[in-house]
Scaffold this motif. Structure first.
Motif, PDB file in Angstrom:
ATOM      1  N   GLU A 120       0.824  -1.210   0.000  1.00  0.00           N
ATOM      2  CA  GLU A 120       0.000   0.000   0.000  1.00  0.00           C
ATOM      3  C   GLU A 120       0.857   1.259   0.000  1.00  0.00           C
ATOM      4  OE1 GLU A 120      -3.261   1.126  -0.627  1.00  0.00           O
ATOM      5  OE2 GLU A 120      -3.270  -1.003  -1.009  1.00  0.00           O
TER       6      GLU A 120
ATOM      7  N   ARG B 296       2.089   1.919  -3.424  1.00  0.00           N
ATOM      8  CA  ARG B 296       0.997   2.394  -4.290  1.00  0.00           C
ATOM      9  C   ARG B 296       0.666   3.854  -4.002  1.00  0.00           C
ATOM     10  NH1 ARG B 296      -2.000  -3.221  -3.488  1.00  0.00           N
ATOM     11  NH2 ARG B 296      -0.953  -4.342  -5.145  1.00  0.00           N
ATOM     12  N   LYS B 297       0.672   4.242  -2.734  1.00  0.00           N
ATOM     13  CA  LYS B 297       0.430   5.644  -2.381  1.00  0.00           C
ATOM     14  C   LYS B 297       1.535   6.533  -2.925  1.00  0.00           C
ATOM     15  CE  LYS B 297      -2.377   4.823   1.680  1.00  0.00           C
ATOM     16  NZ  LYS B 297      -2.501   4.876   3.134  1.00  0.00           N
TER      17      LYS B 297
ATOM     18  N   TYR C  73       3.307   5.924  -5.572  1.00  0.00           N
ATOM     19  CA  TYR C  73       3.090   5.969  -7.021  1.00  0.00           C
ATOM     20  C   TYR C  73       2.031   7.023  -7.355  1.00  0.00           C
ATOM     21  CZ  TYR C  73       1.642   4.618 -11.699  1.00  0.00           C
ATOM     22  OH  TYR C  73       1.312   4.633 -13.032  1.00  0.00           O
ATOM     23  N   LEU C  74       0.948   7.047  -6.570  1.00  0.00           N
ATOM     24  CA  LEU C  74      -0.116   8.026  -6.818  1.00  0.00           C
ATOM     25  C   LEU C  74       0.409   9.451  -6.747  1.00  0.00           C
ATOM     26  CD1 LEU C  74      -3.237   6.590  -4.970  1.00  0.00           C
ATOM     27  CD2 LEU C  74      -2.964   6.984  -7.416  1.00  0.00           C
TER      28      LEU C  74
ATOM     29  N   ARG D 144      -4.732  12.204 -10.416  1.00  0.00           N
ATOM     30  CA  ARG D 144      -4.748  11.964  -8.965  1.00  0.00           C
ATOM     31  C   ARG D 144      -5.993  12.568  -8.311  1.00  0.00           C
ATOM     32  NH1 ARG D 144       0.000  13.964  -7.809  1.00  0.00           N
ATOM     33  NH2 ARG D 144      -0.749  15.974  -7.120  1.00  0.00           N
TER      34      ARG D 144
ATOM     35  N   TYR E 108      -5.217   3.791  -6.517  1.00  0.00           N
ATOM     36  CA  TYR E 108      -4.079   3.319  -7.318  1.00  0.00           C
ATOM     37  C   TYR E 108      -4.511   2.647  -8.618  1.00  0.00           C
ATOM     38  CZ  TYR E 108      -0.348   0.218  -8.822  1.00  0.00           C
ATOM     39  OH  TYR E 108       0.564  -0.462  -9.588  1.00  0.00           O
TER      40      TYR E 108
ATOM     41  N   SER F  79      -6.423   4.989 -11.069  1.00  0.00           N
ATOM     42  CA  SER F  79      -5.526   6.025 -11.597  1.00  0.00           C
ATOM     43  C   SER F  79      -4.535   5.441 -12.588  1.00  0.00           C
ATOM     44  CB  SER F  79      -4.774   6.702 -10.450  1.00  0.00           C
ATOM     45  OG  SER F  79      -5.669   7.388  -9.611  1.00  0.00           O
ATOM     46  N   ARG F  80      -4.014   4.285 -12.269  1.00  0.00           N
ATOM     47  CA  ARG F  80      -3.048   3.660 -13.177  1.00  0.00           C
ATOM     48  C   ARG F  80      -3.728   3.277 -14.482  1.00  0.00           C
ATOM     49  NH1 ARG F  80       0.958  -1.285 -12.290  1.00  0.00           N
ATOM     50  NH2 ARG F  80       2.114  -1.007 -14.202  1.00  0.00           N
TER      51      ARG F  80
END
Length: 83
Positions: free
Chosen positions: A10, A13-14, A16-17, A25, A31, A34-35
């Motif tokens: 997690e 992933r945060k 990455y955001l 965003r 995640y 958005s991806r």
């Protein structure tokens, strides 16, 4: 972004955001959503760059996007199987 991106935790992933453009965003999709939007955006940009008669997956950029999409679908499948 690397074609071999896979984020297991997690916190990853945060993080990455945080690299996502504000327009993505701020949609609040988390995640995976958005991806997905980011990959769609990349795909549309690559398609718009093709010339008449060019096939997207004949181009290096198209193959890189395909690899990213493949990897992302595997990541989504892994998460769904673990639930």
């Amino acid at each position: 972004m690397s074609p071999a991106l896979k984020l297991d935790g997690e916190s990853e992933r945060k993080a990455y955001l945080e690299t996502m453009p504000d327009g993505i965003r701020n949609l609040g999709l988390g995640y995976f959503g958005s991806r997905n939007i980011d990959l769609e955006r990349q795909c549309h940009q690559a398609i718009q760059k093709t010339s008449d008669g060019e096939r997207i997956f004949d181009l290096k950029e198209g193959r890189e996007i395909l690899a990213k999409c493949d990897e992302f679908s595997n990541e989504v499948s892994d998460v769904l199987l673990l639930r």
